[in-house]
Design a protein around this motif. Sequence first.
Motif, short mmCIF file in Angstrom:
data_model
loop_
_atom_site.label_atom_id
_atom_site.label_comp_id
_atom_site.label_asym_id
_atom_site.label_seq_id
_atom_site.Cartn_x
_atom_site.Cartn_y
_atom_site.Cartn_z
N GLU A 71 -11.71 -4.74 1.72
CA GLU A 71 -12.28 -6.08 1.60
C GLU A 71 -11.30 -7.14 2.10
N LEU A 72 -10.03 -6.97 1.81
CA LEU A 72 -9.02 -7.96 2.20
C LEU A 72 -8.56 -7.80 3.65
N GLY A 73 -8.95 -6.72 4.29
CA GLY A 73 -8.52 -6.49 5.66
C GLY A 73 -7.05 -6.13 5.75
N CYS A 74 -6.58 -5.30 4.83
CA CYS A 74 -5.16 -4.94 4.80
C CYS A 74 -4.77 -4.15 6.05
N ALA B 127 -11.85 0.54 6.99
CA ALA B 127 -10.41 0.46 6.75
C ALA B 127 -9.67 0.18 8.05
N LEU B 128 -8.65 -0.67 7.97
CA LEU B 128 -7.84 -1.01 9.14
C LEU B 128 -6.52 -0.25 9.18
N CYS B 129 -6.28 0.57 8.15
CA CYS B 129 -5.01 1.30 8.11
C CYS B 129 -5.16 2.51 7.21
N LEU C 145 -8.75 2.06 -5.41
CA LEU C 145 -8.57 0.68 -4.95
C LEU C 145 -8.71 0.56 -3.45
N SER C 146 -9.25 1.59 -2.81
CA SER C 146 -9.37 1.53 -1.35
C SER C 146 -10.31 0.41 -0.91
N ALA D 22 -10.89 -15.15 -1.37
CA ALA D 22 -11.53 -15.24 -2.69
C ALA D 22 -12.87 -14.52 -2.69
N SER D 23 -13.63 -14.65 -1.62
CA SER D 23 -14.92 -13.95 -1.52
C SER D 23 -14.71 -12.44 -1.52
N ALA D 24 -13.64 -11.98 -0.88
CA ALA D 24 -13.33 -10.55 -0.88
C ALA D 24 -13.02 -10.07 -2.30
N LEU D 25 -12.25 -10.86 -3.05
CA LEU D 25 -11.95 -10.50 -4.44
C LEU D 25 -13.21 -10.51 -5.29
N LEU D 26 -14.10 -11.48 -5.03
CA LEU D 26 -15.36 -11.53 -5.78
C LEU D 26 -16.20 -10.29 -5.50
#
Length: 378
Positions: free
Chosen positions: A196-199, A282-284, A190-191, A259-263
């Motif tokens: 994608e979400l910028g976590c 990755a930001l973290c 799930l990385s 939503a675009s990130a999830l898509l």
Amino acid sequence: MSREILDVPLANGTPGSQHSVRIIRYGAADARPKAYIHAALHADEAPGLLVLHHLVEQLDAADARGEIRGQIVVVPYANPLGLAQFVNGDHLGRYDLASGRNFNRKWPDVAGELTIRLADRLGSSADDNTVLIRSTIREILDERGAGQPVDSLYTALAREAFDSDLVLDLHCDDEGLMHLFVRPEISAELSDLARELGCRAVFSQGSSGGSTFAEASVEPWIRLAAALPDKVIPIGCLAATVELRGFIDISDEMASADASALLNVLRRRGYVAGQAGLPPAALCEIAGFDACDVVRTPAFGVIVYRAELGERVTCGQPIADIIVPSSLGREARVTVRARTDGLVVTRRLKKLVAANQVIAKVVGQKPLAHRTGYLLED
């Protein structure tokens, strides 16, 4: 179009009342792979509602182009019971007022029954075993009754989600940066979701004992494999809790981007045709629960923060002052300090707090000797 809309009725709590949960399905009900995404299980957490509004629009467009390849189940509001809980104008959506239950705790545990039923039925084929495990999970859930409306809600959502390949539970924090909770066994897979979400933080640890929705989705696979080590049992469900920043982080632009990130995540996994491209950097790094300092206030009072959300702090650095209204002068100001080097991931939105309430989370990389218990607040 392949879209289907179902309104599943829940058990009545009182005469003359009726709640239902809406399910939007893209693709055939038996199609694979199957993704399940819902929002606002904690019904007062609104960012996910807007994100799924935009995701449905994007999926409608993809459906019109004939791009749906698997099955995608979207539950735009997962908790109609909590949505209705307005008391004197205040929305109380975290707990069921009838039972006192936190809506994201004590989800159905099917692992024990699953092990009993399948101990002598599993074979040497991972694919065949996956099909059998999923059908047995549904059998177990279909046999469960629903004494209270909240039990009916749990069963309705679990029946749709627990046999899915991918499960995303959208939440938010008080004030927070985008972050995820995910089991370590599936964190690598799930990385791309985190990227994608910028976590800004990804928390990963074994079973917490809290039985959250995401945990209950993946836990049967992990526990079944542990109980039957001689069998070929893959982890057939990738599940994560997504914290969409804070309560007030809501805008069409932000929600549309999420939503675009999830898509993109769905495209990359074959639920939707098309190229998602490489995810952003990755930001973290992934952090264990024991590397997160859960900062609590030592006294009742008013918080005055001295560290901003997203700020990197060092151990011993003042994070906030608590102004105690019953004290005077310097004695009224109690300083709260960080106990690790790390990033301020969450803060408290309401600034009047009781003693021992959580006022921040600071995520580092080193395990903390003082960290015990569950990372999520009850």
